[in-house]
Structure formats: C-alpha cells, structure tokens
Design a protein around this motif. Sequence first.
Motif, mmCIF file in Angstrom:
data_model
loop_
_atom_site.group_PDB
_atom_site.id
_atom_site.type_symbol
_atom_site.label_atom_id
_atom_site.label_comp_id
_atom_site.label_asym_id
_atom_site.label_seq_id
_atom_site.Cartn_x
_atom_site.Cartn_y
_atom_site.Cartn_z
ATOM 1 N N HIS A 176 4.764 6.662 -5.049
ATOM 2 C CA HIS A 176 4.495 6.830 -6.478
ATOM 3 C C HIS A 176 5.828 6.887 -7.213
ATOM 4 O O HIS A 176 6.747 7.591 -6.797
ATOM 5 N N THR B 211 0.849 -1.189 0.000
ATOM 6 C CA THR B 211 0.000 0.000 0.000
ATOM 7 C C THR B 211 0.882 1.235 0.000
ATOM 8 O O THR B 211 2.103 1.143 0.182
ATOM 9 N N ASP C 35 -4.513 11.639 -8.202
ATOM 10 C CA ASP C 35 -4.534 10.171 -8.146
ATOM 11 C C ASP C 35 -4.832 9.616 -9.537
ATOM 12 O O ASP C 35 -5.656 10.163 -10.275
ATOM 13 N N GLY D 45 -4.671 5.869 -10.269
ATOM 14 C CA GLY D 45 -4.893 4.428 -10.328
ATOM 15 C C GLY D 45 -3.627 3.601 -10.382
ATOM 16 O O GLY D 45 -3.696 2.366 -10.403
ATOM 17 N N THR E 23 -4.797 5.347 -1.357
ATOM 18 C CA THR E 23 -4.539 6.175 -2.529
ATOM 19 C C THR E 23 -3.334 7.060 -2.265
ATOM 20 O O THR E 23 -3.016 7.393 -1.113
ATOM 21 N N TRP E 24 -2.673 7.463 -3.370
ATOM 22 C CA TRP E 24 -1.420 8.193 -3.218
ATOM 23 C C TRP E 24 -1.594 9.541 -2.526
ATOM 24 O O TRP E 24 -0.881 9.861 -1.574
ATOM 25 N N GLY F 10 -7.345 13.847 -3.817
ATOM 26 C CA GLY F 10 -7.232 12.907 -4.929
ATOM 27 C C GLY F 10 -7.114 13.526 -6.299
ATOM 28 O O GLY F 10 -7.266 12.827 -7.311
#
Length: 258
Positions: A185, A80, A150, A152, A106-107, A147
């Motif tokens: 990321h 994660t 973000d 995916g 999520t990033w 987000g």
Amino acid sequence: MDTFVKERAHAPDQFFEAEAAGLRWLAEAESSGGARTVRVVDVAPGRIELERIHEARPARDQALAFGRALAITHDAGSVTFGAPPTGHSGPLYIGSREMPAGTAATWGAFYAPNRVLPFLDPALTAGNLREEEAVVVREACALLEAGALDDGEPPARIHGDLWAGNVMWSADGVVLIDPAAHGGHRETDLAMLALFGAPHLESILEGYQQVHPLRSGWSARIPAHQLHPLAVHAAGHGRSYGVELTAAARRTLALAEC
C-alpha cells in the motif's frame, strides 16, 4: 561510473540478489518519471556492486520533485499485494531479517500476517515486547486482516523500507537505496518516511499529492502502516520499539471506533 561494493561473507540465501531485484524493479518506473534508484552494476552471492552516490544537502525543491516521482513509482503497481519484484523467486528481506513472501488479493489480508505478526515472537524473545502488549498488536492485526482498512486501492510498487537513511540526497536529486520492495500500500512507504523523520517531509507529501492525491483520512491511518517497521525494530532494536509498536496498535484499534 564510480562504484562501490557491499560484501557479506555469510549473507543469507539470495540476500543481495533480492536487493538487486528490488532496485531494478523500482527503476523500471523511471522512464515514466518515477523515483531515481541507485544503479546495480553487478550482483553475486555475498556481494553487490552499486553506483556510488555523492551526497548533498537536502533541498525543498528536490523534496517536491521526489514526492512527485515517488507517486509515479507507486502507480507503476504490482500484480498483487505481497508480490516480489519481477523475476525474483527467492526470499525477501528487510534489513537483515527475512520477510514472508505471502501474497493476498487485499491489503489487510496480506499485511497483517506477512509484515507484522512474523516479528512478534522475535520481539517477545528479545524482551522488547511484553505478552500483554503482543495481545494488543494481535488484536490490531486481526482487525486489519478482516479488511477494516481495505480501500480498493490497487497494489502499489513500494520501496518497503523507506526510512530517511534509504533516501539519499545528491546534487541531481533524491536517489533510493536498500529497498525491501514488494507490492504493498502506498501509505506504508509514506508512513515510514514519517516514522523516522525524512528531511522536508511536508514538501515530499505536497509533491506526492500533486500527482496522486491521498484518500481522505490518510494521516489518521499512519499508525496502522507503521506497525510493520515498528515490529521489525521491536524484534531487534530495543524495548522502546515494543512500546511504540503497542501504542501504534492501540491507535489502529481506535480507527475502528471512529
């Protein structure tokens, strides 16, 4: 094997243990063609013994090979965003500063509160960031946490402190040292290489994209991924980094207007 020892008598809790865990985690990707990582010989509280790397002049062919290998390391992934190296449950560090160990699915939800915001108060206290500038940085972080960028992409296995000084050039190719490894990321590592001017950067990027083509618009997103290293430097390395951090935050906010 020729080795050397780093020692720090009053090292923070698990300081060198975190470095060793990060190096070993990154090295797991080597069997698949991932980036070469310096070998850990031994680690104990206050000390770490590492393979000694004999430096050589940077070369374009090595840069291409490193770019390809770095993409493979990133592709090895993480469970994660924000996840520490496998088996390490202690604190994480970038340089001598502790990093929060928070995670998120999520990033943006991970990156803003765990890699940028924690360094603003120290930067303000040091006088390297002004209150009105911190407002701009917080606005950019709110955008990211919501987000806006973000995409995916699954969490990558990133070095986390990939400035030019942690990319060692040897006769046998590039070797990674001194990571702040975690699930992040892929563009964050590449943005840090760009921030501090890695040798043969264009060739590194060329090799990287041969293995893992970057998503359209990646170069425009560089300022967002540079918020972390700039915030860290603003916390302790001078007023100029507070200015650069604010400029990067403004460019990040501008992305939402495109």
